[in-house]
Design an enzyme around this catalytic site. Structure first.
Site, mmCIF file in Angstrom:
data_model
loop_
_atom_site.group_PDB
_atom_site.id
_atom_site.type_symbol
_atom_site.label_atom_id
_atom_site.label_comp_id
_atom_site.label_asym_id
_atom_site.label_seq_id
_atom_site.Cartn_x
_atom_site.Cartn_y
_atom_site.Cartn_z
ATOM 1 N N HIS A 1 0.849 -1.197 0.000
ATOM 2 C CA HIS A 1 0.000 0.000 0.000
ATOM 3 C C HIS A 1 0.878 1.238 0.000
ATOM 4 O O HIS A 1 1.982 1.232 0.551
ATOM 5 C CB HIS A 1 -0.957 0.014 1.198
ATOM 6 N N HIS B 1 0.955 5.196 1.182
ATOM 7 C CA HIS B 1 0.302 6.192 2.051
ATOM 8 C C HIS B 1 0.253 7.544 1.332
ATOM 9 O O HIS B 1 1.275 8.023 0.831
ATOM 10 C CB HIS B 1 1.109 6.415 3.340
HETATM 11 P P1 DGP Z 1 2.153 0.303 7.346
HETATM 12 O O1 DGP Z 1 2.772 0.539 8.693
HETATM 13 O O2 DGP Z 1 2.849 1.059 6.230
HETATM 14 O O3 DGP Z 1 1.998 -1.180 7.048
HETATM 15 O O4 DGP Z 1 0.688 0.928 7.452
HETATM 16 C C1 DGP Z 1 -0.458 0.204 7.727
HETATM 17 C C2 DGP Z 1 -1.566 1.198 7.924
HETATM 18 O O5 DGP Z 1 -2.798 0.503 7.812
HETATM 19 C C3 DGP Z 1 -1.582 1.876 9.287
HETATM 20 O O6 DGP Z 1 -1.403 3.290 9.104
HETATM 21 C C4 DGP Z 1 -2.945 1.578 9.872
HETATM 22 C C5 DGP Z 1 -3.726 1.067 8.689
HETATM 23 N N1 DGP Z 1 -4.696 0.014 8.998
HETATM 24 C C6 DGP Z 1 -4.427 -1.151 9.650
HETATM 25 N N2 DGP Z 1 -5.555 -1.897 9.732
HETATM 26 C C7 DGP Z 1 -6.531 -1.189 9.115
HETATM 27 C C8 DGP Z 1 -7.916 -1.439 8.877
HETATM 28 O O7 DGP Z 1 -8.486 -2.471 9.252
HETATM 29 N N3 DGP Z 1 -8.609 -0.478 8.209
HETATM 30 C C9 DGP Z 1 -8.012 0.680 7.760
HETATM 31 N N4 DGP Z 1 -8.798 1.543 7.104
HETATM 32 N N5 DGP Z 1 -6.714 0.952 7.965
HETATM 33 C C10 DGP Z 1 -5.980 0.021 8.640
#
Ligand code: DGP
Length: 131
Positions: free
Chosen positions: A97, A99
């Site tokens: 993903h 950001h």
């Molecule tokens: P990273 O540390 O780059 O893997 O970022 C993962 C991001 O994903 C973190 O900022 C929080 C987000 N995240 C984790 N679980 C969920 C979820 O269930 N729903 C949403 N919308 N975001 C999530």
């Protein structure tokens, strides 16, 4: 199945702001700043290191389009676009993903510091270049 695959398959809820046949974008649940968005492929790849280049191009194009839209609609002053690959880089969800983090002030929730050497080490740079 990973949490983002479940979101993409609509098995668990998320605020989806964009989707097409290959790409999905959701609001990050943590909202580091207002409008913090995650752009991801619908197919599961662990990180940018595994994503096929043609798909990556599409994801980057969608990221640019959404970044412009988010900055304009939320009246942001700038944006940071970043991806974490592997645990050592801070990746916590192992589904690739990107950001999109809109920026409002220097003190708005994201602290990004490059702790570089203020005096360049030319010999070291030469050594890295050779590698
Ligand atoms: P990273 O540390 O780059 O893997 O970022 C993962 C991001 O994903 C973190 O900022 C929080 C987000 N995240 C984790 N679980 C969920 C979820 O269930 N729903 C949403 N919308 N975001 C999530």
């Amino acid at each position: 199945m990973c949490i983002f695959c479940k979101i993409i398959n609509k098995e668990i809820p998320a605020s989806i702001i964009y989707e097409d046949e290959d790409v999905c974008a959701i609001l990050d649940v943590a909202q580091v700043t207002e409008g913090h968005t995650l752009v991801m492929p619908k197919d599961h790849f662990e990180s940018i290191l595994d994503c096929p280049p043609v798909l990556l191009s599409k994801i980057i194009s969608v990221t640019q389009m959404l970044s412009k839209d988010i900055v304009s609609k939320l009246n942001a002053k700038g944006v940071n676009v970043l991806t974490n690959a592997k645990e050592a880089a801070g990746q916590s969800v192992m589904h690739f993903h990107i950001h999109i983090i809109p920026r409002y002030t220097e003190d708005d929730g994201l602290i990004l510091k490059f702790r570089g050497n203020p005096t360049p080490d030319v010999a070291k740079i030469e050594k890295i270049l050779k590698k």
